[in-house]
Scaffold this motif. Structure first.
Motif, mmCIF file in Angstrom:
data_model
loop_
_atom_site.group_PDB
_atom_site.id
_atom_site.type_symbol
_atom_site.label_atom_id
_atom_site.label_comp_id
_atom_site.label_asym_id
_atom_site.label_seq_id
_atom_site.Cartn_x
_atom_site.Cartn_y
_atom_site.Cartn_z
ATOM 1 N N THR A 19 1.115 6.193 2.105
ATOM 2 C CA THR A 19 2.336 5.414 1.939
ATOM 3 C C THR A 19 3.189 5.506 3.180
ATOM 4 O O THR A 19 3.086 6.440 3.960
ATOM 5 C CB THR A 19 3.148 5.906 0.727
ATOM 6 O OG1 THR A 19 3.491 7.282 0.959
ATOM 7 C CG2 THR A 19 2.355 5.782 -0.539
ATOM 8 N N PRO A 29 7.325 9.320 -0.783
ATOM 9 C CA PRO A 29 6.976 9.001 -2.159
ATOM 10 C C PRO A 29 7.803 9.766 -3.164
ATOM 11 O O PRO A 29 7.901 9.367 -4.328
ATOM 12 C CB PRO A 29 5.494 9.374 -2.245
ATOM 13 C CG PRO A 29 5.269 10.354 -1.144
ATOM 14 C CD PRO A 29 6.211 9.992 -0.070
ATOM 15 N N ARG A 76 10.416 7.679 -4.924
ATOM 16 C CA ARG A 76 9.964 6.431 -5.517
ATOM 17 C C ARG A 76 9.726 6.562 -7.010
ATOM 18 O O ARG A 76 8.897 5.891 -7.578
ATOM 19 C CB ARG A 76 8.656 5.956 -4.885
ATOM 20 C CG ARG A 76 8.587 5.943 -3.371
ATOM 21 C CD ARG A 76 9.748 5.263 -2.720
ATOM 22 N NE ARG A 76 9.389 4.823 -1.392
ATOM 23 C CZ ARG A 76 10.125 5.055 -0.311
ATOM 24 N NH1 ARG A 76 11.236 5.741 -0.409
ATOM 25 N NH2 ARG A 76 9.748 4.595 0.860
ATOM 26 N N SER A 77 10.381 7.415 -7.689
ATOM 27 C CA SER A 77 10.136 7.616 -9.115
ATOM 28 C C SER A 77 10.998 6.681 -9.938
ATOM 29 O O SER A 77 11.980 6.128 -9.479
ATOM 30 C CB SER A 77 10.437 9.066 -9.493
ATOM 31 O OG SER A 77 11.780 9.359 -9.187
ATOM 32 N N PHE A 135 2.804 -1.297 0.199
ATOM 33 C CA PHE A 135 1.851 -0.230 -0.066
ATOM 34 C C PHE A 135 0.804 -0.238 1.034
ATOM 35 O O PHE A 135 0.241 -1.287 1.349
ATOM 36 C CB PHE A 135 1.185 -0.427 -1.429
ATOM 37 C CG PHE A 135 2.151 -0.394 -2.575
ATOM 38 C CD1 PHE A 135 2.428 0.789 -3.230
ATOM 39 C CD2 PHE A 135 2.798 -1.558 -2.989
ATOM 40 C CE1 PHE A 135 3.335 0.826 -4.286
ATOM 41 C CE2 PHE A 135 3.695 -1.530 -4.041
ATOM 42 C CZ PHE A 135 3.977 -0.340 -4.686
ATOM 43 N N THR A 173 -5.343 4.791 -4.672
ATOM 44 C CA THR A 173 -4.585 3.784 -5.445
ATOM 45 C C THR A 173 -3.527 4.395 -6.347
ATOM 46 O O THR A 173 -2.846 3.666 -7.069
ATOM 47 C CB THR A 173 -5.547 2.949 -6.307
ATOM 48 O OG1 THR A 173 -6.244 3.815 -7.207
ATOM 49 C CG2 THR A 173 -6.556 2.208 -5.440
ATOM 50 N N SER A 221 -0.502 5.730 -6.106
ATOM 51 C CA SER A 221 0.900 5.285 -6.041
ATOM 52 C C SER A 221 1.057 3.852 -6.543
ATOM 53 O O SER A 221 2.039 3.522 -7.222
ATOM 54 C CB SER A 221 1.424 5.403 -4.615
ATOM 55 O OG SER A 221 1.450 6.742 -4.199
ATOM 56 N N ASP A 244 0.628 3.852 -10.314
ATOM 57 C CA ASP A 244 1.835 4.398 -10.941
ATOM 58 C C ASP A 244 2.965 3.377 -10.918
ATOM 59 O O ASP A 244 3.716 3.238 -11.893
ATOM 60 C CB ASP A 244 2.250 5.672 -10.201
ATOM 61 C CG ASP A 244 3.519 6.273 -10.786
ATOM 62 O OD1 ASP A 244 3.491 6.691 -11.959
ATOM 63 O OD2 ASP A 244 4.553 6.307 -10.065
ATOM 64 N N TRP A 245 3.101 2.661 -9.805
ATOM 65 C CA TRP A 245 4.163 1.647 -9.703
ATOM 66 C C TRP A 245 4.004 0.568 -10.758
ATOM 67 O O TRP A 245 4.957 0.183 -11.429
ATOM 68 C CB TRP A 245 4.127 1.061 -8.293
ATOM 69 C CG TRP A 245 5.266 0.160 -7.938
ATOM 70 C CD1 TRP A 245 6.507 0.524 -7.551
ATOM 71 C CD2 TRP A 245 5.239 -1.274 -7.916
ATOM 72 N NE1 TRP A 245 7.274 -0.589 -7.278
ATOM 73 C CE2 TRP A 245 6.521 -1.706 -7.500
ATOM 74 C CE3 TRP A 245 4.270 -2.227 -8.199
ATOM 75 C CZ2 TRP A 245 6.845 -3.047 -7.370
ATOM 76 C CZ3 TRP A 245 4.602 -3.569 -8.066
ATOM 77 C CH2 TRP A 245 5.875 -3.978 -7.664
ATOM 78 N N GLY A 257 9.059 4.055 -3.437
ATOM 79 C CA GLY A 257 7.784 4.584 -3.895
ATOM 80 C C GLY A 257 6.600 3.955 -3.239
ATOM 81 O O GLY A 257 5.466 4.164 -3.659
ATOM 82 N N SER A 258 6.801 3.171 -2.189
ATOM 83 C CA SER A 258 5.676 2.470 -1.608
ATOM 84 C C SER A 258 5.527 2.677 -0.120
ATOM 85 O O SER A 258 4.439 2.526 0.404
ATOM 86 C CB SER A 258 5.793 0.975 -1.882
ATOM 87 O OG SER A 258 7.016 0.493 -1.400
#
Length: 613
Positions: free
Chosen positions: A3, A7, A10-11, A264, A282, A284, A287-288, A611-612
């Protein structure tokens, strides 16, 4: 997955953007609340766009036809069905360049080999839509993308939509693997653009080697203009160049006002035996999407922002269509005017030919001399008109004369005149159209010349006019003792003299030109008619005959002009089509604000870019 950015920050679920709408933009959109509803306004706009044609080859025509098709597709494929079901599953269309790894990414996100991937291009020949089994009914019923045929098997048909279910994909979320946007197959490129316009969210996939290509950026700018929600995947990035390439792409996105789109970055890696990317790569991105699927409010915000962006983009696009429609009508008017001007000139030339003495030359002059009498009589009539009044009357009422030859000569001269002016008008109109971009496509080589049957129609017209003159003489002179109803020869002779007078002078007063070209002909005709009817009767009779002839000439030339005018009439859009488009777009814009959609979000993505990167 590598990323760009931290990260750890990015929650959480994707954020919902907000926008300030008009004061009354507070109620939820409805698909069924009367004629002023948004769906009703969109249906009206759909009808107006579908009814508008751009037949003339103007510079704006091709682009307008393309725009009209794209708008119609988006209305049918996305706007109308999405408005009917705002809570339907979120559709993520995965698009990108050839070989970007779209199919491999979709397979990896849903943890199943649902879309073909390989080295042969294009691998995605028909679009593949994958969803959770609980969402399959919505996509199977065909409201969204109704022009695509649903199938549960892979297909080579680009108009087939292959539906696949994947339990690993969360409910409320679906992926559509679209054909390459730069495919060598025209139909694939067109379909890719159509599918992207039906997306709630674009997941745009590019590679480290191709992220600066022109075609993707053209589509990204288009999506940005429509307010679509976009996320980017930068695939196959060498580890040593990750920061540099990701930073450059981020700069490019910012320059295009796309800086808040999630980005991403996927490193170069191997796929497993099923052709899937490693889960660590993959994670992240998975999860997104999982957070997006789990948050109904976030999904609704994405839908509403993309929907409102697409609706807001309709008004300027339709305004351009309306302007192009106005140009079509203006072009039709210009073409028609060139034709009418050419044939108005023909009418003026024909009228002038009836007055300048040219028809009294040659055969007509010779036959007229024979008809009036011997050459000696013709030469002396002018000087002896007073003494020979009775003898003239006797000549035209009591003895035979070569009337047939004179009538034929008059007919021949008139037909020759009409063929000439019709030929000049056809050539002028043809040249005028050839010089206009809208006229070239309507031309037929035959239009450069008069109709094949013009000589026959001209002959019939002249004969009809001659019969009309005889009837006019019969009616006007019916009460005169020297033109009795039983004296057919007197009517014929007088009628022929009237025809000669029509060709000589409007006022029956010989001009210098008429005397020079017709010798004593005009005076002879005047003497004959005055001997029968008197001055005022002569003027009235000839004026009526001339008016009748010019009317018939106009009808003949109008029929010739109609060969051109019928072509523009067949192609011409309705006169108010541009205004109709503007009114329909205005109703949509008003309904959009009333619906509350325009208060759903601003021009920024309704998803969390955190988050990306």
């Amino acid at each position: 997955m590598t990323t760009h950015g931290d990260p750890a920050t990015r929650s959480g679920a994707p954020a919902v953007a907000t926008r300030t709408g008009p004061p009354d933009a507070t109620e939820e959109p409805s698909a069924t609340t009367g004629d002023d509803s948004l769906p009703s306004a969109l249906s009206g706009l759909r009808e107006a766009i579908g009814a508008t044609r751009y037949p003339f080859a103007l510079p704006s025509a091709s682009a307008s036809r393309h725009t009209a098709t794209a708008l119609t597709d988006q209305l049918d494929d996305y706007l109308l069905p999405r408005l009917a079901r705002l809570d339907a599953p979120l559709l993520v269309v995965v698009g990108g360049s050839t070989g970007a790894g779209k199919s491999t990414l979709v397979n990896s996100l849903v943890k199943a080999r649902v879309s073909a991937a390989g080295v042969l291009r294009p691998t995605t020949r028909s679009p593949v839509l994958v969803c959770n089994p609980s969402d399959a009914a919505w996509f199977r019923q065909g409201d969204l993308l109704p022009g695509l045929t649903r199938t549960t098997e892979p297909s080579e048909d680009p108009r087939a939509l292959h539906l696949v279910t994947a339990p690993a994909l969360p409910a409320g979320l679906a992926f559509l693997d679209a054909p390459d946007i730069d495919s060598v197959v025209d139909a694939n490129r067109a379909l890719a653009t159509q599918l992207l316009a039906a997306a709630d969210l674009w997941l745009f996939v590019t590679t480290a080697a191709r992220y600066a290509d022109a075609v993707p950026w053209e589509l990204l700018r288009s999506a940005r203009a429509r307010g679509a929600v976009i996320a980017m995947v930068l695939d196959r990035v060498p580890a040593e160049a990750t920061d540099e390439i990701a930073a450059h792409l981020a700069e490019m996105l910012a320059e295009q006002d796309l800086g808040q789109a999630p980005l991403f970055v996927l490193p170069e890696t191997w796929v497993d035996g099923q052709g899937l990317l490693p889960e660590a790569v993959t994670a992240s991105l998975v999860d997104w999407f999982a957070r997006l699927a789990a948050d109904a409010d976030a999904r609704a915000a994405v839908v509403r922002q993309t929907l409102d962006g697409a609706l807001a983009a309709l008004h300027p696009a339709v305004a351009e269509l309306a302007d192009a429609a106005d140009e079509q009508i203006a072009a039709a008017d210009a073409l028609d005017e060139r034709v009418r001007a050419a044939y108005r000139g023909a009418e003026r030339t024909a009228e002038q030919g009836l007055q300048d003495g040219r028809l009294l030359r040659g055969e007509v002059l010779a036959r007229w001399q024979e008809f009036v009498g011997t050459g000696e009589l013709f030469r002396t009539l002018e000087a002896r008109i007073g003494r020979l009044r009775d003898r003239v009357v006797a000549a035209v009422t009591g003895r035979p004369a070569p009337a047939t030859e004179l009538r034929n000569a008059i007919e021949s001269q008139l037909v020759t005149l009409l063929r000439g002016v019709a030929s000049e008008a056809a050539e002028s109109a043809y040249t005028g159209w050839k010089a206009h971009p809208a006229g070239v496509g309507l031309l037929d080589p035959a239009l450069a010349h008069p109709s094949d049957d013009l000589p026959q129609r001209a002959e019939r017209m002249v004969r009809d006019w001659q019969r009309g003159v005889l009837e006019l003489v019969r009616v006007e002179g019916g009460d005169k003792r020297f033109v009795a109803r039983t004296a057919a020869y007197a009517v014929n002779a007088t009628g022929l003299a009237v025809m000669i007078a029509v060709f000589a002078s409007t006022a029956f007063i010989p001009t210098g030109l008429e005397v020079a070209t017709g010798a004593g002909t005009t005076v002879a005709a005047q003497a004959v008619l005055q001997a029968i009817f008197g001055d005022q009767a002569v003027r009235t009779l000839a004026a009526k005959a001339r008016t009748d002839l010019l009317s018939r000439v106009r009808t003949l030339l109008d029929a010739e002009a109609d060969r051109f005018l019928s072509r523009t009439a067949d192609a011409r859009p309705a006169a108010d089509v541009g205004d109709g488009l503007r009114r329909a777009a205005g109703r949509v814009e008003l309904a959009r604000h009333r619906s509350g959609l325009s208060a759903a979000g601003d021009s920024r993505p309704a998803v969390d870019e955190e988050g990306s990167r």
